[in-house]
Design an enzyme around this catalytic site. Structure first.
Site, mmCIF file in Angstrom:
data_model
loop_
_atom_site.group_PDB
_atom_site.id
_atom_site.type_symbol
_atom_site.label_atom_id
_atom_site.label_comp_id
_atom_site.label_asym_id
_atom_site.label_seq_id
_atom_site.Cartn_x
_atom_site.Cartn_y
_atom_site.Cartn_z
ATOM 1 N N ASP A 24 66.166 87.835 57.519
ATOM 2 C CA ASP A 24 67.510 87.433 57.940
ATOM 3 C C ASP A 24 68.419 88.572 58.364
ATOM 4 O O ASP A 24 69.629 88.405 58.454
ATOM 5 C CB ASP A 24 68.181 86.620 56.835
ATOM 6 C CG ASP A 24 69.222 85.648 57.375
ATOM 7 O OD1 ASP A 24 69.088 85.222 58.542
ATOM 8 O OD2 ASP A 24 70.166 85.319 56.651
ATOM 9 N N ASP A 43 62.447 81.736 61.270
ATOM 10 C CA ASP A 43 63.155 82.853 61.924
ATOM 11 C C ASP A 43 62.357 84.148 62.026
ATOM 12 O O ASP A 43 62.733 85.034 62.788
ATOM 13 C CB ASP A 43 64.478 83.189 61.225
ATOM 14 C CG ASP A 43 65.531 82.125 61.363
ATOM 15 O OD1 ASP A 43 65.292 81.133 62.068
ATOM 16 O OD2 ASP A 43 66.600 82.281 60.747
ATOM 17 N N ASP A 85 75.113 76.284 54.388
ATOM 18 C CA ASP A 85 74.548 77.343 55.218
ATOM 19 C C ASP A 85 75.081 78.717 54.821
ATOM 20 O O ASP A 85 74.505 79.738 55.186
ATOM 21 C CB ASP A 85 74.881 77.106 56.692
ATOM 22 C CG ASP A 85 74.168 75.897 57.254
ATOM 23 O OD1 ASP A 85 72.972 75.730 56.984
ATOM 24 O OD2 ASP A 85 74.818 75.101 57.956
#
Length: 348
Positions: free
Chosen positions: A134, A172, A323
């Site tokens: 991330d 991701d 989120d």
């Protein structure tokens, strides 16, 4: 910088989510099947609401009767708030992804897959622990290095054993190689880790693996197909799209088919957990991914998609979990009942 892109998958809040870990997972499997769970205080027990499994031929994935949504239904019902309880039941009665934590993965996965097998269903697992995850944002972290990740992944595979499981692999992780978010010095290792993860998981006889490929608002099929090949997509069962994002199912399907054509007609799955109203177009475009208002639940999970390329619509992101601490939300991964109510109420 990371926040300057507007179409990213933005898989937030996984590391901070509530999870069952260690030997408690195996014990929890028994409690889940009984429909009961401890409240964590003394010897008192609280019954969770009854949550039935979906018809297996429509949706073979396990519904966790003790998830956050089920607990919220129980709380609303106890307070006599049947209106809100019924709204949250729209979430609680559907199977959602079980995001596996960094600690005691073998016991955690064993508990989930045993509970699923006892209900004659498959487990839906999400692995999100790649090193340098991330890019330093809300869900930064992951395994400390490549060797630590391999050890963790091997424990996950052992926890699955010969039980039925579908794994969504590292949301991701591949996309951050393509867009440059992950520093160049980590690229070679990440490709090796993703390819090795697919190979290790496919040693389990009843495990399907879908390597994440982002969403239709972020990068193009032309930019993705070679990285997917390099990451071992040929040995996977397919790829996943729209994890934790809001692109519509129609747009995701069109995007997925274009990508599939470039990688040997591989099938794919689509996260429809929050895409009922499509992407959010208000406010700062750089934060359109984070707790956008006015979103809705999408198609309920099913393997009956009517499209031979689309293996399933899945709720990979757990609806109702934040989120990140934006737009009034709690920390990433925390259950947020007000947002869950909004998703359910906006669903057509």
């Amino acid at each position: 910088m990371y926040g300057s892109y507007t179409g990213r998958s933005r898989t937030r809040g996984r590391a901070a989510g509530l999870r069952t870990t260690g030997t408690a997972a195996a014990l929890g499997a028994v409690l889940l099947l009984a429909g009961c769970s401890g409240d964590g205080e003394g010897d008192e027990k609280k019954s969770a609401p009854t949550v039935e499994q979906q018809p297996k031929d429509k949706d073979p994935y396990w519904v966790n009767p003790d998830g956050n949504a089920a607990r919220q239904v129980a709380a609303y019902s106890e307070d006599g708030d049947e209106k809100n309880a019924e709204l949250i039941r729209r979430i609680a009665r559907q199977p959602v992804g079980e995001w596996i934590g960094p600690d005691n993965p073998e016991a955690e996965v064993e508990g989930v897959t045993e509970a699923a097998a006892a209900a004659d269903r498959d487990a839906l697992l999400v692995l999100y622990n790649i090193p340098h995850r991330d890019c330093g944002q809300f869900s930064k972290g992951g395994a400390s290095d490549g060797n630590a990740y391999r050890t963790w992944l091997d424990s996950v595979a052992k926890g699955i054993g010969d039980r039925g499981a579908t794994v969504i692999l590292e949301p991701d992780a591949l996309l951050h190689l393509v867009d440059g978010c992950t520093p160049q010095e980590f690229h070679e290792e990440r490709y090796d880790l993703l390819k090795g993860a697919i190979q290790r998981l496919k040693q389990q006889p009843a495990t399907k693996v879908y390597l994440d490929a982002g969403n239709a608002g972020w990068q193009s099929p032309d930019a993705l197909y070679q990285p997917l090949q390099r990451a071992g997509i040929a040995e996977a069962d397919g790829f996943s799209l729209n994890v934790s994002n809001f692109q519509t199912t129609a747009v995701s399907t069109e995007f997925g088919k274009k990508l599939s054509e470039k990688i040997g007609d591989k099938p794919f799955v689509i996260d429809t957990s929050r895409n009922g109203n499509g992407p959010y177009e208000g406010g700062d475009p750089a934060e359109s991914w984070c707790n956008p208002p006015g979103r809705a639940l999408g198609e309920t999970p099913t393997t009956r998609t009517g499209d031979e390329r689309v293996d399933a619509y899945l709720w990979i992101k757990r609806p109702g979990e934040s989120d990140g601490d934006c737009k009034g939300g709690p920390k990433a991964g925390a259950w947020w009942p007000e947002y869950a109510l909004g998703l359910a109420a906006a669903t057509k």
